[in-house]
Design a protein around this motif. Structure first.
Motif, short mmCIF file in Angstrom:
data_model
loop_
_atom_site.label_atom_id
_atom_site.label_comp_id
_atom_site.label_asym_id
_atom_site.label_seq_id
_atom_site.Cartn_x
_atom_site.Cartn_y
_atom_site.Cartn_z
N ALA A 25 33.50 77.70 -2.11
CA ALA A 25 33.35 77.29 -3.50
C ALA A 25 32.15 76.35 -3.60
CB ALA A 25 34.61 76.60 -3.99
N ALA A 30 34.46 77.76 -8.40
CA ALA A 30 35.65 77.39 -7.64
C ALA A 30 36.64 78.54 -7.74
CB ALA A 30 36.25 76.11 -8.21
N TYR A 31 37.25 78.87 -6.61
CA TYR A 31 38.21 79.97 -6.58
C TYR A 31 39.57 79.45 -6.13
CZ TYR A 31 33.90 82.68 -6.68
OH TYR A 31 32.69 83.18 -7.02
N ARG A 32 40.59 79.95 -6.77
CA ARG A 32 41.96 79.55 -6.40
C ARG A 32 42.46 80.35 -5.21
NH1 ARG A 32 47.13 79.40 -10.48
NH2 ARG A 32 48.64 78.66 -8.95
N TYR A 33 42.24 81.68 -5.23
CA TYR A 33 42.78 82.54 -4.18
C TYR A 33 41.71 83.24 -3.34
CZ TYR A 33 47.13 82.06 -6.85
OH TYR A 33 48.23 81.57 -7.51
N VAL A 47 47.18 83.83 -1.38
CA VAL A 47 48.04 83.22 -2.38
C VAL A 47 48.82 82.12 -1.67
CG1 VAL A 47 49.87 83.57 -4.08
CG2 VAL A 47 48.17 85.36 -3.69
N ASP A 49 49.34 77.85 -2.41
CA ASP A 49 49.05 76.61 -3.11
C ASP A 49 49.71 75.43 -2.42
OD1 ASP A 49 47.48 77.78 -5.12
OD2 ASP A 49 49.23 78.29 -6.31
N LYS A 53 54.61 74.91 -3.29
CA LYS A 53 54.16 75.66 -4.47
C LYS A 53 54.31 77.16 -4.23
CE LYS A 53 51.80 72.17 -6.56
NZ LYS A 53 52.44 71.05 -6.83
N ALA A 61 49.25 86.05 -10.31
CA ALA A 61 48.33 85.90 -9.18
C ALA A 61 47.36 87.09 -9.13
CB ALA A 61 49.10 85.79 -7.88
N VAL A 64 44.55 86.57 -11.58
CA VAL A 64 43.59 85.60 -11.07
C VAL A 64 42.67 86.26 -10.05
CG1 VAL A 64 43.31 83.45 -9.75
CG2 VAL A 64 45.06 83.60 -11.54
N CYS A 65 43.23 87.08 -9.16
CA CYS A 65 42.44 87.78 -8.14
C CYS A 65 41.40 88.69 -8.78
CB CYS A 65 43.34 88.58 -7.21
SG CYS A 65 44.41 87.58 -6.16
N GLU A 68 38.64 86.50 -10.25
CA GLU A 68 37.80 85.89 -9.23
C GLU A 68 36.89 86.91 -8.55
OE1 GLU A 68 40.63 82.08 -8.20
OE2 GLU A 68 40.41 83.65 -6.69
#
Length: 123
Positions: A25, A30-33, A47, A49, A53, A61, A64-65, A68
């Protein structure tokens, strides 16, 4: 956990070169997954957190993928997803279950899960 996924991934069709390239990132990206890509520009997602979590692949999820991968300029499918459970199944996803032992090493308390019986054995 990201390092574990990248280091442990093995693709039998690729015998030379890096298996996965880590995606860092930077700035506003910024990426979550999203954690890596392969030589075919396919995204790899984790996945995770944290131990307290969500660790399951759900429809949220998945969305989000998809977002991203698009923002990172990756192929739209397949998505390679590492998670604990595959709760949302759809075409275009290659799912890799994170073994319980690895999750325990990262702090997930498997004894508190609803599918564990009174003897602390997996049902």
């Amino acid at each position: 956990m990201v390092d574990t996924v990248i280091a442990s991934h093995f693709d039998a069709t690729r015998r030379r070169g890096d298996q996965l390239v880590r995606i860092e990132a930077s700035g506003t990206k910024a990426y979550r997954y999203l954690v890596a890509r392969n030589a075919e520009n396919e995204g790899f997602f984790l996945v995770w957190d944290g131990a307290d979590k969500n660790t399951d692949f759900t429809e949220a999820a998945y969305e989000v993928c998809v977002d991203e991968a698009s923002r990172a300029g990756l192929r739209p499918a397949p998505y390679h997803v590492y998670a604990r459970l595959y709760r949302y199944q759809t075409e275009g996803v290659k799912f890799y279950q994170i073994p319980d032992r690895i999750l325990a090493d990262f702090g997930l308390d498997l004894k508190s899960e609803p599918f564990v019986d009174d003897d602390n054995e997996l049902a």
